[in-house]
Design an enzyme around this catalytic site. Structure first.
Site, PDB file in Angstrom:
ATOM      1  N   GLU B  49      49.716 -91.135 -42.442  1.00  0.00           N
ATOM      2  CA  GLU B  49      50.804 -91.889 -43.060  1.00  0.00           C
ATOM      3  C   GLU B  49      50.541 -92.161 -44.545  1.00  0.00           C
ATOM      4  OE1 GLU B  49      49.479 -92.733 -40.134  1.00  0.00           O
ATOM      5  OE2 GLU B  49      51.091 -92.980 -38.657  1.00  0.00           O
ATOM      6  N   PHE B 111      51.491-104.805 -28.697  1.00  0.00           N
ATOM      7  CA  PHE B 111      50.843-103.519 -28.969  1.00  0.00           C
ATOM      8  C   PHE B 111      51.409-102.899 -30.252  1.00  0.00           C
ATOM      9  CE2 PHE B 111      50.728 -98.826 -28.389  1.00  0.00           C
ATOM     10  CZ  PHE B 111      49.352 -98.685 -28.509  1.00  0.00           C
ATOM     11  N   GLN B 112      50.525-102.466 -31.097  1.00  0.00           N
ATOM     12  CA  GLN B 112      50.881-101.863 -32.389  1.00  0.00           C
ATOM     13  C   GLN B 112      51.794-102.768 -33.221  1.00  0.00           C
ATOM     14  OE1 GLN B 112      52.065 -97.687 -31.784  1.00  0.00           O
ATOM     15  NE2 GLN B 112      49.895 -97.139 -31.983  1.00  0.00           N
ATOM     16  N   LYS B 161      62.277-102.238 -33.172  1.00  0.00           N
ATOM     17  CA  LYS B 161      62.715-101.189 -32.249  1.00  0.00           C
ATOM     18  C   LYS B 161      64.010-101.564 -31.525  1.00  0.00           C
ATOM     19  CE  LYS B 161      60.768 -98.739 -28.295  1.00  0.00           C
ATOM     20  NZ  LYS B 161      60.277 -97.388 -28.408  1.00  0.00           N
ATOM     21  N   MET B 478      32.279 -89.903 -61.347  1.00  0.00           N
ATOM     22  CA  MET B 478      32.516 -91.005 -62.277  1.00  0.00           C
ATOM     23  C   MET B 478      31.558 -92.161 -62.010  1.00  0.00           C
ATOM     24  SD  MET B 478      34.084 -91.908 -64.900  1.00  0.00           S
ATOM     25  CE  MET B 478      35.713 -91.262 -65.310  1.00  0.00           C
TER      26      MET B 478
END
Lengths: 163, 565
Positions: B49, B111-112, B161, B478
């Protein structure tokens, strides 16, 4: 320097955290914050007290304005305004100190709003300095609990502030 | 007709002119994905993502359009945070749609579940939790409006949802009415004419230009202003493609790894005209030594950028295109005074040219070992002027800014503000989606590349012919450079000891892998990569302990540079 700022915001999900998060995230300080809806139910008015030099206050002002949920920001510094805070103070009040407590309440034009054999709960409204003064006088008697609302302010004169 | 929430989302995206979204499916967005199946909107499936957000960001940076991302709730959503913060710091317009658990479950540690509005509050321009289907279309309209207007930025829509499946009549609002958000576009004419007066009075003026120049598409106006006043132009990392670097007035980048002549010009100037820049600490170095002989004009669309870090003599809030257009018009009415200005400032330009001659951007060339700067110069030489270059973050990024002579707007995509390693590959992916016919090259380091190397799969799947140039020094270069210069060469955790076979890695994904180990290989490798269809990974085994110079050590003024010997 101390600044008292009123912020009109959209009364919507998460708006308080946007304001408080802005202050914590950018390292600005908040001394007090009070918030409630206005006559228009979808607008809330916040009053916050902060400290900082001119540069920081300019940033606070601009950053508050930058929030999408902010409708208006008014810094009352340098303006004529009425400032009022409410405090509830629960103080020990037994035998010898009961009369003294009432005298102090009277001098400050405060009210006793709850009484027990051992305590008074005192309500006072006024400028924060006045509340400080009452607290100082009551402190020797033993303050069991105190809650202050933080000040709310309104500009003097006939003109009102609206969104 | 009644539509479900997810259908309303897709219809609204089309109303906003969105034809491509980047994303990754999951439980809390499964309904959206089901509707996407039948939608004309193209979906690019990245492998992470974070990469989806960087890809949308790259797409937005090179096109000027709003990039759109879809991700699921919880981990899918939290994976987007680095991408969102990257876009926020560089003012890139994005709309990120994250699934959320059903509204009755919000706050229950479902959940999630993750509180995305809470998590992204400090790194979005604004965010929304859709709590009612009736608010959905208006929310999407507002999200796009906020993302693309004023100082652009990412906006997140958290989309539960249950609302995705709720039906409601679809009507896309025509107008946005946000009483708390009214960006100022038109610059104040009086302020602009004061600025014109200050420019005409200057003896040693410098234009200091930031990323706003590309965001506002004011590049031509900038060139006009610079040329009519003959003012040297230094650009920030975000603006390297904002002004043609081959222009005689170009000073290149300023700041920590800026050119000697840019940093000296800013230090010695008597008028600094800041254009869509925000006086970042990497630009200013020690702030009280920055441009202290100069009066400062600051033009920016975002009032909070003005007087945030430095005192400003003349602030102008407005869109650069509007302000610069008016400024050029006002100055054009005074040809005699312009003439005088150009004559009066000729000594100044001579001084600047002296600095350019005495300390040009250069590096020690080598026949025996590949110099990273040489690879960058060769890529510049062999690619088209409109090639889109992305970078990751670190030494290769600074060398690209220093040595790649950008000539066209929006051709250099790099994470400036946040400095996100792993940005370049997915950003290149997004740029190639936007412009399938243009050359897109990700200039990378071996460290950064491994932060999003999984996107090779996406390139191969969608036949995106991105070319990747890894300047491999087997170091986190760096950080190693800082350890060399300031920590007594104690290379703590910066040596990437395991040698990766990058050619095999590319081949494992079905891409082409090429390797250059000698100086003679460099040109051949780049040519071959550019001729080869599909994605190509080039690995250049470069000088391991090359440093990025000039460098302004932390806490020093920008005139106190460590120079290349």
């Amino acid at each position: 320097m101390k600044h008292t700022i009123s912020v009109l915001v959209e009364n919507e999900f998460g708006v308080l955290s946007r304001i408080s998060g802005l202050f914590s995230g950018r390292g600005f300080n908040i001394e007090s914050l009070s918030v409630a809806p206005t006559l228009e139910p979808n607008i809330s008015r916040m009053t916050l007290v902060t400290r900082g030099d001119d540069r920081i206050l300019e940033q606070i002002n601009k950053q508050l304005n930058k929030l999408i949920s902010t409708i208006k920001v008014i810094d009352f510094t340098g303006e004529e305004y009425v400032e009022r805070e409410l405090a509830l103070i629960k103080v020990n009040a037994e035998a010898d100190s009961r009369a003294e407590a009432l005298r102090i309440v009277d001098i400050f034009r405060a009210n006793v709003v709850d009484v027990t054999p051992k305590s008074y709960t005192i309500q006072i409204t006024g400028a924060p300095a006045k509340i400080d003064g009452l607290v100082e006088l009551l402190r020797p008697m033993g303050i069991k609990e105190i809650v202050r609302s933080g000040p709310v302010v309104m500009g003097r004169g006939a003109k009102g502030v609206s969104a | 007709m009644e539509l479900t929430g997810s259908q309303i989302l897709l219809e609204s995206l089309q109303k906003e002119g969105v034809d491509t979204v980047f994303g990754y499916p999951g439980g809390a967005v499964i309904n959206i994905y089901d509707d996407l199946f039948d939608s004309p909107i193209e979906h690019v499936l990245t492998r992470h993502e974070q990469a989806a957000v960087h890809a949308a960001d790259g797409y937005a940076r090179c096109t000027g359009k709003v990039g759109v991302v879809v991700a699921t709730s919880g981990p899918g959503a939290t994976n987007t945070v680095t991408g969102i913060a990257t876009a926020y710091m560089d003012s890139i317009p994005l709309v990120v749609i994250t699934g959320q658990v059903p509204t009755p479950l919000i706050g229950n540690d479902a959940f999630q579940e993750a509180d995305m509005c809470g998590i992204t509050r400090p790194c979005t321009k604004h965010n929304f939790l859709v709590q009612d289907i009736r608010d959905l279309a208006r929310t999407i309209k507002e999200a796009f409006y906020i993302a693309r207007t004023g100082r652009p930025g990412p906006v997140l829509i958290d989309f539960p949802k249950d609302i995705q499946v709720t039906k409601h009549k679809f009507k896309y609002p025509e107008k946005v009415n946000l009483r708390g958000y009214k960006p100022t576009y038109a610059g104040n004419k009086r302020q602009i004419s004061k600025a014109g007066k200050m420019i005409l009075e200057a003896k040693r003026p410098v234009l200091y230009v930031g990323g706003g120049i590309n965001l506002s598409a004011a590049n031509e106006e900038l060139v006009k202003l610079a040329e009519m006043t003959q003012t040297p132009v230094t650009t920030t990392l975000m603006a390297m493609s904002g002004f043609p670097q081959s222009h005689p007035l170009a000073l290149g980048m300023l700041g920590m790894h800026g050119t000697f002549y840019a940093n000296m010009s800013v230090t010695e100037c008597d008028l600094l005209i800041a254009v869509g820049a925000r006086f970042d600490d990497r630009v200013t170095g020690r702030i009280d030594a920055f441009a202290k002989k100069a009066k400062v004009i600051h033009i920016d669309v975002d009032p909070t950028s003005i007087k945030k870090n430095v005192a400003v003599d003349l602030p102008i809030v407005g869109d650069l295109k509007d302000v610069l257009t008016k400024m050029v018009e006002q100055l054009a009415e005074k040809p005699d005074e312009l003439q005088k200005l150009v004559e009066k400032t000729s000594d100044w330009r001579a001084t600047v040219d002296e600095w350019k001659k005495s300390h040009p951007m250069a590096y020690q060339a080598s026949d025996s070992v590949i110099k990273p700067q040489f690879v960058i110069e060769k890529i510049r030489e062999l690619t088209a002027d409109d090639a889109i270059i992305t970078t990751e973050v670190g030494q290769h990024q600074m060398w690209t800014a220093q040595f790649f002579q950008f000539s066209q707007p929006r051709t250099f995509l790099t994470s400036g503000g946040l400095g996100t390693m792993g940005y370049g590959l997915p950003a290149a992916l997004g740029a190639q989606v936007a412009y399938p016919e243009r050359q897109v090259v990700d200039i990378s380091g071996d460290g950064s590349f491994q932060m999003n190397s999984q996107e090779l799969a996406t390139l191969v799947q969608y036949r995106l012919p991105v070319k990747i140039a890894i300047l491999n020094n087997n170091f986190l270069g760096m950080v190693r450079q800082w350890q060399q210069m300031f920590f007594d060469k104690r290379y703590s955790q910066t040596c990437m000891e395991l040698p990766i076979d990058f050619v095999k890695l590319a081949e494992a994904y079905g891409a082409t892998g090429l390797q250059a180990t000698s100086v003679a290989d460099v040109e051949k490798t780049i040519k071959k990569a550019l001729e080869t269809p599909g994605p190509v990974l080039m690995e250049f085994k470069v000088a391991r302990e090359e440093n990025v110079l000039p460098m302004v050590p932390a806490g020093k003024g920008i005139h106190e540079m460590v120079l290349a010997s």
